[in-house]
Design a protein around this motif. Structure first.
Motif, mmCIF file in Angstrom:
data_model
loop_
_atom_site.group_PDB
_atom_site.id
_atom_site.type_symbol
_atom_site.label_atom_id
_atom_site.label_comp_id
_atom_site.label_asym_id
_atom_site.label_seq_id
_atom_site.Cartn_x
_atom_site.Cartn_y
_atom_site.Cartn_z
ATOM 1 N N THR A 124 -6.053 -28.248 5.398
ATOM 2 C CA THR A 124 -6.573 -27.318 4.407
ATOM 3 C C THR A 124 -5.491 -26.300 4.114
ATOM 4 O O THR A 124 -4.983 -25.641 5.027
ATOM 5 N N ILE A 125 -5.124 -26.211 2.856
ATOM 6 C CA ILE A 125 -4.110 -25.258 2.426
ATOM 7 C C ILE A 125 -4.806 -23.943 2.090
ATOM 8 O O ILE A 125 -5.753 -23.907 1.315
ATOM 9 N N ARG A 126 -4.328 -22.870 2.683
ATOM 10 C CA ARG A 126 -4.853 -21.532 2.399
ATOM 11 C C ARG A 126 -3.844 -20.822 1.512
ATOM 12 O O ARG A 126 -2.657 -20.771 1.821
ATOM 13 N N THR A 127 -4.330 -20.298 0.394
ATOM 14 C CA THR A 127 -3.473 -19.543 -0.501
ATOM 15 C C THR A 127 -4.091 -18.170 -0.711
ATOM 16 O O THR A 127 -5.273 -18.059 -1.013
ATOM 17 N N GLU A 128 -3.281 -17.153 -0.516
ATOM 18 C CA GLU A 128 -3.716 -15.784 -0.730
ATOM 19 C C GLU A 128 -2.902 -15.192 -1.867
ATOM 20 O O GLU A 128 -1.673 -15.291 -1.877
ATOM 21 N N ALA A 129 -3.585 -14.594 -2.828
ATOM 22 C CA ALA A 129 -2.916 -13.894 -3.917
ATOM 23 C C ALA A 129 -3.238 -12.411 -3.799
ATOM 24 O O ALA A 129 -4.402 -12.020 -3.817
ATOM 25 N N LEU A 130 -2.207 -11.620 -3.659
ATOM 26 C CA LEU A 130 -2.349 -10.164 -3.618
ATOM 27 C C LEU A 130 -1.901 -9.620 -4.966
ATOM 28 O O LEU A 130 -0.763 -9.862 -5.391
ATOM 29 N N LEU A 131 -2.773 -8.930 -5.641
ATOM 30 C CA LEU A 131 -2.441 -8.281 -6.905
ATOM 31 C C LEU A 131 -2.278 -6.802 -6.628
ATOM 32 O O LEU A 131 -3.216 -6.135 -6.152
ATOM 33 N N ALA A 132 -1.105 -6.282 -6.888
ATOM 34 C CA ALA A 132 -0.806 -4.874 -6.618
ATOM 35 C C ALA A 132 -0.401 -4.194 -7.926
ATOM 36 O O ALA A 132 0.504 -4.656 -8.620
ATOM 37 N N VAL A 133 -1.098 -3.113 -8.261
ATOM 38 C CA VAL A 133 -0.812 -2.350 -9.469
ATOM 39 C C VAL A 133 -0.672 -0.884 -9.107
ATOM 40 O O VAL A 133 -1.028 -0.453 -8.015
ATOM 41 N N ARG A 134 -0.176 -0.136 -10.053
ATOM 42 C CA ARG A 134 -0.085 1.301 -9.839
ATOM 43 C C ARG A 134 -1.493 1.894 -9.891
ATOM 44 O O ARG A 134 -2.309 1.468 -10.718
ATOM 45 N N PRO A 135 -1.797 2.861 -9.040
ATOM 46 C CA PRO A 135 -3.144 3.450 -9.054
ATOM 47 C C PRO A 135 -3.418 4.227 -10.344
ATOM 48 O O PRO A 135 -2.559 4.631 -11.038
ATOM 49 N N ALA B 52 0.814 -1.224 0.000
ATOM 50 C CA ALA B 52 0.000 0.000 0.000
ATOM 51 C C ALA B 52 0.845 1.271 0.000
ATOM 52 O O ALA B 52 0.407 2.298 -0.514
ATOM 53 N N ARG B 53 2.036 1.227 0.531
ATOM 54 C CA ARG B 53 2.879 2.423 0.536
ATOM 55 C C ARG B 53 3.903 2.405 -0.605
ATOM 56 O O ARG B 53 4.752 3.284 -0.705
ATOM 57 N N SER B 54 3.812 1.401 -1.460
ATOM 58 C CA SER B 54 4.722 1.280 -2.597
ATOM 59 C C SER B 54 4.104 1.925 -3.835
ATOM 60 O O SER B 54 2.935 2.333 -3.812
ATOM 61 N N PRO B 55 4.854 2.002 -4.923
ATOM 62 C CA PRO B 55 4.261 2.496 -6.173
ATOM 63 C C PRO B 55 3.105 1.614 -6.657
ATOM 64 O O PRO B 55 2.256 2.061 -7.415
ATOM 65 N N PHE B 56 3.069 0.364 -6.192
ATOM 66 C CA PHE B 56 2.016 -0.584 -6.570
ATOM 67 C C PHE B 56 0.969 -0.636 -5.450
ATOM 68 O O PHE B 56 0.718 -1.665 -4.841
ATOM 69 N N SER B 57 0.347 0.505 -5.187
ATOM 70 C CA SER B 57 -0.462 0.644 -3.971
ATOM 71 C C SER B 57 -1.936 0.258 -4.118
ATOM 72 O O SER B 57 -2.657 0.217 -3.124
ATOM 73 N N ALA B 58 -2.390 -0.031 -5.325
ATOM 74 C CA ALA B 58 -3.776 -0.489 -5.515
ATOM 75 C C ALA B 58 -3.773 -2.014 -5.373
ATOM 76 O O ALA B 58 -3.331 -2.730 -6.271
ATOM 77 N N VAL B 59 -4.236 -2.495 -4.230
ATOM 78 C CA VAL B 59 -4.095 -3.912 -3.885
ATOM 79 C C VAL B 59 -5.461 -4.587 -3.796
ATOM 80 O O VAL B 59 -6.378 -4.070 -3.151
ATOM 81 N N THR B 60 -5.569 -5.728 -4.453
ATOM 82 C CA THR B 60 -6.755 -6.580 -4.297
ATOM 83 C C THR B 60 -6.277 -7.950 -3.835
ATOM 84 O O THR B 60 -5.139 -8.349 -4.102
#
Length: 147
Positions: free
Chosen positions: A136-147, A71-79
């Motif tokens: 149960t395996i938990r997998t989280e994918a964070l996609l971060a793009v420039r706003p 969130a504080r990086s250039p790739f701050s738009a995170v889903t």
């Protein structure tokens, strides 16, 4: 790794349309560990102690969640997308998995690897004589793009 530096480097190296994907199991404690994990931990601790020595590297373990770093990086738009997958491992598969972890890698055990393997095999079979271990395996994918 130095997360901030990696993100700054990626910002300099990539096009404006680029993004970053972070795949992880999520923050520690996100998914309860199966009961057999304590069996493995107890045997591992008997051989190597409770403090994990491998994987300490040059950088301290970050305590900040990945979304906050992004969130504080250039790739701050995170889903975020999370999925859960139940799996069953056999005894040999679970044993092999332990030797792929930095904290129970064969080099950490040295000459005691054979004894560790035998003790762990016996402890796991005492826990579940069928030699089948569910989780149960938990997998989280964070996609971060420039706003």
């Amino acid at each position: 790794m130095d997360r901030d530096q990696v993100l700054a480097d990626l910002d300099a190296l990539t096009t404006q349309q680029a993004g970053v994907v972070v795949i992880s199991a999520g923050p520690p404690g996100t998914t309860p560990l199966p009961a057999w994990a304590q069996v493995i931990e107890d045997v591992r601790a008997a051989y190597l102690g409770r403090t994990r020595r491998a994987g300490q590297g040059l950088y301290p373990q970050p305590h900040e969640p990945y979304p906050d770093t992004l969130a504080r990086s250039p790739f701050s738009a995170v889903t975020s997308t999370v999925c859960h997958e139940p799996i069953r491992r056999g005894l040999d598969e679970l044993m092999g998995l332990q030797f792929s972890n930095s904290y129970t890698a064969p080099g950490m055990l040295g000459e005691r690897r054979g004894a560790f393997e035998e003790d762990l095999r016996q402890a796991l079979l005492a826990h579940n004589p069928a030699g089948q271990y569910d989780e149960t395996i938990r997998t989280e994918a964070l996609l971060a793009v420039r706003p």
